[in-house]
Write an enzyme that holds these catalytic residues in place. Structure first.
Site, PDB file in Angstrom:
ATOM      1  N   SER A 106       1.119  -0.934   0.017  1.00 26.01           N
ATOM      2  CA  SER A 106       0.519   0.003  -0.010  1.00 26.01           C
ATOM      3  C   SER A 106       0.638   1.292  -0.094  1.00 26.01           C
ATOM      4  CB  SER A 106      -1.170   0.057   1.610  1.00 26.01           C
ATOM      5  OG  SER A 106      -2.031   1.002   1.097  1.00 26.01           O
ATOM      6  N   ASP A 252      -4.278   5.737  -2.735  1.00 33.61           N
ATOM      7  CA  ASP A 252      -2.760   5.318  -2.099  1.00 33.61           C
ATOM      8  C   ASP A 252      -2.622   3.687  -3.289  1.00 33.61           C
ATOM      9  OD1 ASP A 252      -4.643   3.467  -1.653  1.00 33.61           O
ATOM     10  OD2 ASP A 252      -4.117   3.129   0.965  1.00 33.61           O
ATOM     11  N   ASP A 254      -2.341   0.774  -3.769  1.00 32.12           N
ATOM     12  CA  ASP A 254      -3.037  -0.156  -3.553  1.00 32.12           C
ATOM     13  C   ASP A 254      -4.493   0.071  -3.444  1.00 32.12           C
ATOM     14  OD1 ASP A 254      -3.666   0.165  -0.937  1.00 32.12           O
ATOM     15  OD2 ASP A 254      -4.261  -2.575  -0.941  1.00 32.12           O
ATOM     16  N   ASP A 256      -7.541   1.495  -2.342  1.00 39.81           N
ATOM     17  CA  ASP A 256      -8.169   0.950  -1.195  1.00 39.81           C
ATOM     18  C   ASP A 256      -8.341   2.426  -0.815  1.00 39.81           C
ATOM     19  OD1 ASP A 256      -6.091   1.235   0.610  1.00 39.81           O
ATOM     20  OD2 ASP A 256      -6.855  -0.940   1.355  1.00 39.81           O
TER      21      ASP A 256
END
Length: 471
Positions: A106, A252, A254, A256
């Site tokens: 992340s 960010d 990834d 999510d």
């Protein structure tokens, strides 16, 4: 001369409370990924596992080692290629698979990587349902013999299905002409934006994208995508101003989590986005239940009451939020850390659904985002989260509680301590909690329409904590 035996620790320090994260070459390696795959297969006993990885250069080799560990135990692997974490959530519940694993670190530094694990229905795998057993087996390496028939490996592209699902959260005909700056941070969010853009064009939806840091690049020439860092916000801020955009969005690593900027390029605290998303759902369904964390609450409660919805408080953290949402069949859950959860997304968090909903909301209300947010900030100003390094977090929190509890009209211990105060038309509250992983306390203060009171009380609580501040 006799030598004492050298003791080698097999401890895998990359296992955290609810996921796997660590430094490359020491805590996270292809060998460790292989062992985690073997252990995951034996403990969870899946027939098929879907895998994905973020844009980090280390993610693909780690994913392939993980796949080999799974297949050596006879597990079939579906590889989605480069993905955001939510694409693995989607694939797991959409295809009704046994499990999914995303290789990602992340927003962590470039020399880190890790994994996020889910089981059936994209439910998180944590310490109470397999993570500790996976760790123990990966450490001991007391694996069963390899399967006589190894598992199969297949590459799969689910982008079309995923985009169709994303589009189901909005009514495209509601969208008025809107210009949006999108900052993918050189991560995989960009390829989802491209796919959505094609869908919008086919439906004549008047959304125009200005794309920055859009090309996937695992070297991250513009820095690791982490919009929580103020220095990472400037590019989005400038692009919104340069192109006269209505909205800015940055993700960010990834994707999510997504972060919002208004038409003036100003970064918006995610607490106020929780309120907007609650409004978006309550406008469509006043019976919807909204889950929120205890850190900052009054704006969310006010919006829920305005639309006659039900707001329910839950301990901070994705495992707790997802569990409470399932129990309540809640439509939406939001944390001020920019994690947003959706019932129709298997109660998982998404960084794509929020901006679609807010784009639709802006089109319906025909009010600039800055004005909508300004009214919320004026009604419920906040300190923002203040993180303080503390030598003894538990003692510090108890000291603050002892000081204030006689004056408080309400005390809540759902997550740390939350105290509310009323009287003489002065209303304020604070939440104080300590980090699970660091010697930090996290303070959030809010008032009802009184920024001076907010500042005074924030300084007051800080003064009590300062005695315990680490050097």
């Amino acid at each position: 001369m006799s030598h004492k035996p050298i003791l080698i620790s097999n401890e895998l320090t990359c296992f955290k409370s609810y996921d796997i994260r660590g430094k490359l070459d020491t805590e996270v390696t292809p060998d460790i990924a292989y062992r985690i795959g073997r252990a995951f297969a034996e403990i969870i006993n899946p027939k098929t596992v879907v895998l994905g990885g973020d844009a980090r250069l280390s993610s693909e080799p780690l994913k392939q080692a993980l796949a080999k560990g799974l297949m050596d135990v006879g597990v079939n692997v579906l590889d989605l290629g480069m993905t955001g974490t939510e694409e693995i959530y989607f694939a797991t519940f959409h295809l009704r698979l046994d499990a999914g694993i995303q290789v990602t670190a992340s927003h962590n530094p470039i020399d880190y990587n890790g994994m996020k694990l889910v089981g059936k229905e994209a439910k998180p795998i944590g310490p109470n349902n397999g993570l500790l057993k996976i760790r123990a087996l990966a450490e001991s390496q007391a694996f069963l013999p390899k399967a006589t028939l190894i598992g199969t490996y297949k590459r799969l592209n689910l982008m079309t299905d995923y985009v169709i699902h994303l589009m189901s959260y909005i009514h495209p005909q509601n969208i008025k002409p809107i210009k949006i700056v999108v900052n993918a941070g050189n991560g995989p969010a960009g390829q989802v934006i491209d796919a959505l853009e094609s869908q919008f064009k086919s439906l004549n939806v008047p959304i125009a994208f200005i794309k920055i840091h859009h090309q996937i690049d695992g070297h991250f020439p513009n820095g690791i995508p982490n919009p929580l860092l103020p220095e990472n916000r400037q590019a989005t801020h400038q692009a919104v101003l340069e192109y006269g955009a209505d909205l800015g969005i940055a993700w960010d690593g990834d994707f999510d989590r997504c972060f919002f900027f208004d038409e003036h390029g100003q970064f918006i605290e995610s607490y106020y986005i929780v309120g907007l998303l609650a409004e978006a759902f309550l406008q469509k369904d006043p019976t919807a239940k909204i889950i929120h964390d205890p850190r900052l609450i009054w704006n969310t409660l006010d919006i829920s009451q305005k639309f006659k919805g039900t707001a329910l408080q839950c301990k901070t953290g994705h495992v707790f939020i997802k569990q409470r949402m399932r129990q309540e069949e809640a439509t939406y859950g939001g944390e001020m850390s920019a994690h947003h959860y959706f019932r129709d997304f298997a109660y998982c968090d998404s960084g794509m659904i929020p901006w679609l909903l807010i784009s639709e909301l802006l089109s319906i209300r025909q009010i600039p985002l800055s004005k909508i947010i300004a009214s919320a900030i004026q009604a419920f100003p906040t300190s923002g989260e203040i993180n303080i390094a503390i030598n003894n977090p538990t003692e510090a929190i108890n000291r603050v509680k002892t000081h204030y509890q006689a004056q408080a009209s309400k005390i809540d211990t759902c997550d740390g301590i939350s105290l509310e105060f009323t009287g003489d038309q002065k209303e304020w509250r604070f939440n104080l909690r300590h980090s699970n992983t660091e010697p930090l306390v996290r303070l959030n203060v809010e008032s009802k329409g009184d920024p001076q009171l907010l500042k005074q009380k924030t300084n007051e609580v800080m003064a009590l904590l300062i005695k315990y501040k680490s050097d």
